[in-house]
Design a protein around this motif. Structure first.
Motif, PDB file in Angstrom:
ATOM      1  N   PRO A   8       7.154  -7.695  12.925  1.00 34.29           N
ATOM      2  CA  PRO A   8       7.124  -7.145  11.570  1.00 34.29           C
ATOM      3  C   PRO A   8       6.895  -5.644  11.617  1.00 34.29           C
ATOM      4  O   PRO A   8       6.198  -5.136  12.487  1.00 34.29           O
ATOM      5  N   LEU A   9       7.473  -4.958  10.672  1.00 33.53           N
ATOM      6  CA  LEU A   9       7.331  -3.514  10.595  1.00 33.53           C
ATOM      7  C   LEU A   9       5.899  -3.178  10.168  1.00 33.53           C
ATOM      8  O   LEU A   9       5.402  -3.730   9.194  1.00 33.53           O
ATOM      9  N   PRO A  10       5.237  -2.284  10.908  1.00 41.16           N
ATOM     10  CA  PRO A  10       3.872  -1.915  10.507  1.00 41.16           C
ATOM     11  C   PRO A  10       3.902  -0.966   9.312  1.00 41.16           C
ATOM     12  O   PRO A  10       4.937  -0.377   9.011  1.00 41.16           O
ATOM     13  N   PRO A  11       2.764  -0.806   8.643  1.00 42.91           N
ATOM     14  CA  PRO A  11       2.703   0.177   7.559  1.00 42.91           C
ATOM     15  C   PRO A  11       2.990   1.572   8.112  1.00 42.91           C
ATOM     16  O   PRO A  11       2.825   1.811   9.303  1.00 42.91           O
ATOM     17  N   PRO A  12       3.408   2.492   7.264  1.00 40.00           N
ATOM     18  CA  PRO A  12       3.649   3.851   7.758  1.00 40.00           C
ATOM     19  C   PRO A  12       2.371   4.441   8.354  1.00 40.00           C
ATOM     20  O   PRO A  12       1.285   4.208   7.827  1.00 40.00           O
ATOM     21  N   PRO A  13       2.479   5.203   9.437  1.00 42.71           N
ATOM     22  CA  PRO A  13       1.290   5.757  10.111  1.00 42.71           C
ATOM     23  C   PRO A  13       0.765   7.008   9.418  1.00 42.71           C
ATOM     24  O   PRO A  13       0.764   8.100   9.980  1.00 42.71           O
ATOM     25  N   VAL A  14       0.326   6.855   8.177  1.00 43.35           N
ATOM     26  CA  VAL A  14      -0.179   7.983   7.398  1.00 43.35           C
ATOM     27  C   VAL A  14      -1.451   7.576   6.664  1.00 43.35           C
ATOM     28  O   VAL A  14      -1.699   6.397   6.449  1.00 43.35           O
ATOM     29  N   VAL A  58      -0.803   4.904  -2.878  1.00 37.31           N
ATOM     30  CA  VAL A  58       0.628   5.177  -2.785  1.00 37.31           C
ATOM     31  C   VAL A  58       1.265   3.913  -2.223  1.00 37.31           C
ATOM     32  O   VAL A  58       0.698   3.249  -1.347  1.00 37.31           O
ATOM     33  N   VAL A  59       2.413   3.512  -2.795  1.00 35.11           N
ATOM     34  CA  VAL A  59       3.083   2.283  -2.392  1.00 35.11           C
ATOM     35  C   VAL A  59       4.398   2.659  -1.705  1.00 35.11           C
ATOM     36  O   VAL A  59       5.205   3.396  -2.269  1.00 35.11           O
ATOM     37  N   PHE A  60       4.569   2.160  -0.480  1.00 35.03           N
ATOM     38  CA  PHE A  60       5.800   2.352   0.273  1.00 35.03           C
ATOM     39  C   PHE A  60       6.593   1.053   0.270  1.00 35.03           C
ATOM     40  O   PHE A  60       6.019  -0.033   0.194  1.00 35.03           O
ATOM     41  N   ARG A  61       7.908   1.159   0.398  1.00 35.23           N
ATOM     42  CA  ARG A  61       8.764  -0.019   0.511  1.00 35.23           C
ATOM     43  C   ARG A  61       9.709   0.179   1.685  1.00 35.23           C
ATOM     44  O   ARG A  61      10.232   1.262   1.897  1.00 35.23           O
ATOM     45  N   TYR A  62       9.881  -0.905   2.443  1.00 27.66           N
ATOM     46  CA  TYR A  62      10.898  -0.976   3.478  1.00 27.66           C
ATOM     47  C   TYR A  62      11.603  -2.308   3.293  1.00 27.66           C
ATOM     48  O   TYR A  62      10.977  -3.359   3.412  1.00 27.66           O
ATOM     49  N   LYS A  63      12.880  -2.251   2.934  1.00 25.49           N
ATOM     50  CA  LYS A  63      13.671  -3.448   2.607  1.00 25.49           C
ATOM     51  C   LYS A  63      12.927  -4.256   1.547  1.00 25.49           C
ATOM     52  O   LYS A  63      12.714  -3.774   0.459  1.00 25.49           O
ATOM     53  N   ASP A  64      12.484  -5.481   1.862  1.00 24.02           N
ATOM     54  CA  ASP A  64      11.832  -6.326   0.855  1.00 24.02           C
ATOM     55  C   ASP A  64      10.307  -6.357   0.994  1.00 24.02           C
ATOM     56  O   ASP A  64       9.634  -7.171   0.397  1.00 24.02           O
ATOM     57  N   LYS A  65       9.754  -5.443   1.783  1.00 26.01           N
ATOM     58  CA  LYS A  65       8.318  -5.456   2.035  1.00 26.01           C
ATOM     59  C   LYS A  65       7.665  -4.193   1.475  1.00 26.01           C
ATOM     60  O   LYS A  65       8.187  -3.100   1.626  1.00 26.01           O
ATOM     61  N   SER A  66       6.508  -4.362   0.809  1.00 25.19           N
ATOM     62  CA  SER A  66       5.753  -3.235   0.261  1.00 25.19           C
ATOM     63  C   SER A  66       4.481  -3.014   1.064  1.00 25.19           C
ATOM     64  O   SER A  66       3.884  -3.970   1.574  1.00 25.19           O
TER      65      SER A  66
END
Length: 86
Positions: A8-14, A58-66
């Motif tokens: 699974p894609l991890p959350p953005p590293p910020v 702050v909410v990020f989205r990658y494809k269908d995952k937030s």
């Protein structure tokens, strides 16, 4: 035939350092290990799109995952929702 499921894609590293509201919109100040970004809803950060900038998140989205990143307080701890300072 055992196909490996991609990790699974991890959350953005910020980390979210601050929120700035102005006549041009609401922006979030983000810090990564190597640089600082100022983003607003709709901006891209690598593979992620900024979906929303709210009062403390702050909410990020990658494809269908937030991914939800909470704003850090002045001492570096994550701000708790509903927390009131005395």
């Amino acid at each position: 035939d055992t196909a490996k499921t991609p990790d699974p894609l991890p959350p953005p590293p910020v980390t979210a350092q601050g929120i700035r509201r102005s006549s041009s919109g609401t922006h979030c100040i983000l810090r990564s290990p190597t640089r600082t970004y100022i983003v607003k809803a709709g901006d891209k950060l690598g593979d992620y799109r900024v979906e929303a900038v709210q009062a403390k998140t702050v909410v990020f989205r990658y494809k269908d995952k937030s991914f939800l990143i909470k704003l850090q307080d002045q001492f570096g701890a994550v701000a708790a929702a509903g927390h009131k300072k005395k």
